[in-house]
Design a protein around this motif. Structure first.
Motif, PDB file in Angstrom:
ATOM      1  N   ARG A   1      -1.834  35.868  20.656  1.00  0.00           N
ATOM      2  CA  ARG A   1      -2.780  36.335  19.639  1.00  0.00           C
ATOM      3  C   ARG A   1      -3.303  37.688  20.077  1.00  0.00           C
ATOM      4  NH1 ARG A   1      -6.338  30.842  18.576  1.00  0.00           N
ATOM      5  NH2 ARG A   1      -4.563  29.564  17.986  1.00  0.00           N
TER       6      ARG A   1
ATOM      7  N   VAL B   1       2.989  33.965  11.966  1.00  0.00           N
ATOM      8  CA  VAL B   1       3.354  32.721  11.296  1.00  0.00           C
ATOM      9  C   VAL B   1       4.883  32.719  11.190  1.00  0.00           C
ATOM     10  CG1 VAL B   1       3.160  31.369   9.174  1.00  0.00           C
ATOM     11  CG2 VAL B   1       1.198  32.710   9.988  1.00  0.00           C
ATOM     12  N   GLN B   2       5.496  31.740  11.800  1.00  0.00           N
ATOM     13  CA  GLN B   2       6.957  31.640  11.749  1.00  0.00           C
ATOM     14  C   GLN B   2       7.396  31.251  10.340  1.00  0.00           C
ATOM     15  OE1 GLN B   2       8.920  32.554  14.190  1.00  0.00           O
ATOM     16  NE2 GLN B   2       7.193  32.917  15.564  1.00  0.00           N
TER      17      GLN B   2
ATOM     18  N   SER C   1       9.466  29.230   7.397  1.00  0.00           N
ATOM     19  CA  SER C   1       9.780  27.816   7.211  1.00  0.00           C
ATOM     20  C   SER C   1      10.207  27.586   5.766  1.00  0.00           C
ATOM     21  CB  SER C   1       8.555  26.947   7.536  1.00  0.00           C
ATOM     22  OG  SER C   1       7.501  27.233   6.622  1.00  0.00           O
TER      23      SER C   1
ATOM     24  N   TYR D   1       9.528  30.433   3.196  1.00  0.00           N
ATOM     25  CA  TYR D   1       8.348  31.177   3.600  1.00  0.00           C
ATOM     26  C   TYR D   1       8.770  32.103   4.731  1.00  0.00           C
ATOM     27  CZ  TYR D   1       3.186  31.180   3.697  1.00  0.00           C
ATOM     28  OH  TYR D   1       1.858  31.493   3.574  1.00  0.00           O
TER      29      TYR D   1
ATOM     30  N   PRO E   1       8.564  34.872   7.816  1.00  0.00           N
ATOM     31  CA  PRO E   1       7.596  35.146   8.877  1.00  0.00           C
ATOM     32  C   PRO E   1       6.655  36.279   8.460  1.00  0.00           C
ATOM     33  CG  PRO E   1       9.820  35.033   9.762  1.00  0.00           C
ATOM     34  CD  PRO E   1       9.944  35.027   8.272  1.00  0.00           C
TER      35      PRO E   1
ATOM     36  N   ASP F   1      -0.835  36.700  10.043  1.00  0.00           N
ATOM     37  CA  ASP F   1      -2.102  36.279   9.455  1.00  0.00           C
ATOM     38  C   ASP F   1      -3.237  36.674  10.398  1.00  0.00           C
ATOM     39  OD1 ASP F   1      -1.030  35.145   7.165  1.00  0.00           O
ATOM     40  OD2 ASP F   1      -1.312  33.075   7.803  1.00  0.00           O
TER      41      ASP F   1
ATOM     42  N   LYS G   1      -7.249  35.457  11.601  1.00  0.00           N
ATOM     43  CA  LYS G   1      -8.425  34.594  11.563  1.00  0.00           C
ATOM     44  C   LYS G   1      -9.598  35.549  11.510  1.00  0.00           C
ATOM     45  CE  LYS G   1     -11.134  32.069  14.658  1.00  0.00           C
ATOM     46  NZ  LYS G   1     -12.128  32.996  14.550  1.00  0.00           N
TER      47      LYS G   1
ATOM     48  N   VAL H   1      -8.540  32.029   7.369  1.00  0.00           N
ATOM     49  CA  VAL H   1      -7.259  32.694   7.612  1.00  0.00           C
ATOM     50  C   VAL H   1      -6.842  33.444   6.356  1.00  0.00           C
ATOM     51  CG1 VAL H   1      -4.813  32.319   8.137  1.00  0.00           C
ATOM     52  CG2 VAL H   1      -6.573  30.984   9.316  1.00  0.00           C
TER      53      VAL H   1
END
Length: 91
Positions: free
Chosen positions: A15, A31-32, A34, A55, A57, A60, A62, A68
């Protein structure tokens, strides 16, 4: 570290955040990609229930409120040298 180094850290599952951000506890994460089956709004209205969605990669954030949101780098972010790796937050 610079933005390129921050991107490499994201790709390694770390992160990252900028020292220049005002919000406490803000960070970015990768975010990987999927595949999933649509089963809730708003995607049912857009893609149709049961449709398979790929979806890709993406990055994102926080935010300071603990929410998010998808993130897009500004020119200031790209040129900044105040990026750092953040510790994983406790759940």
């Amino acid at each position: 570290m610079n933005f390129g180094q921050a991107l490499e850290a994201l790709k390694e599952g770390k992160r990252v955040a900028r020292d220049g951000w005002n919000g406490k506890g803000m960070f970015l994460f990768l975010v990987q990609g999927s595949n999933f089956i649509v089963n809730r709004e708003p995607l049912i209205s857009i893609m149709g229930e049961g449709a398979e969605v790929t979806y890709r990669p993406h990055i994102d954030m926080k935010d300071a409120e603990g929410k998010v949101v998808p993130w897009l780098a500004s020119q200031t972010d790209i040129l900044a040298d105040d990026w750092r790796i953040t510790e994983l937050a406790a759940a």
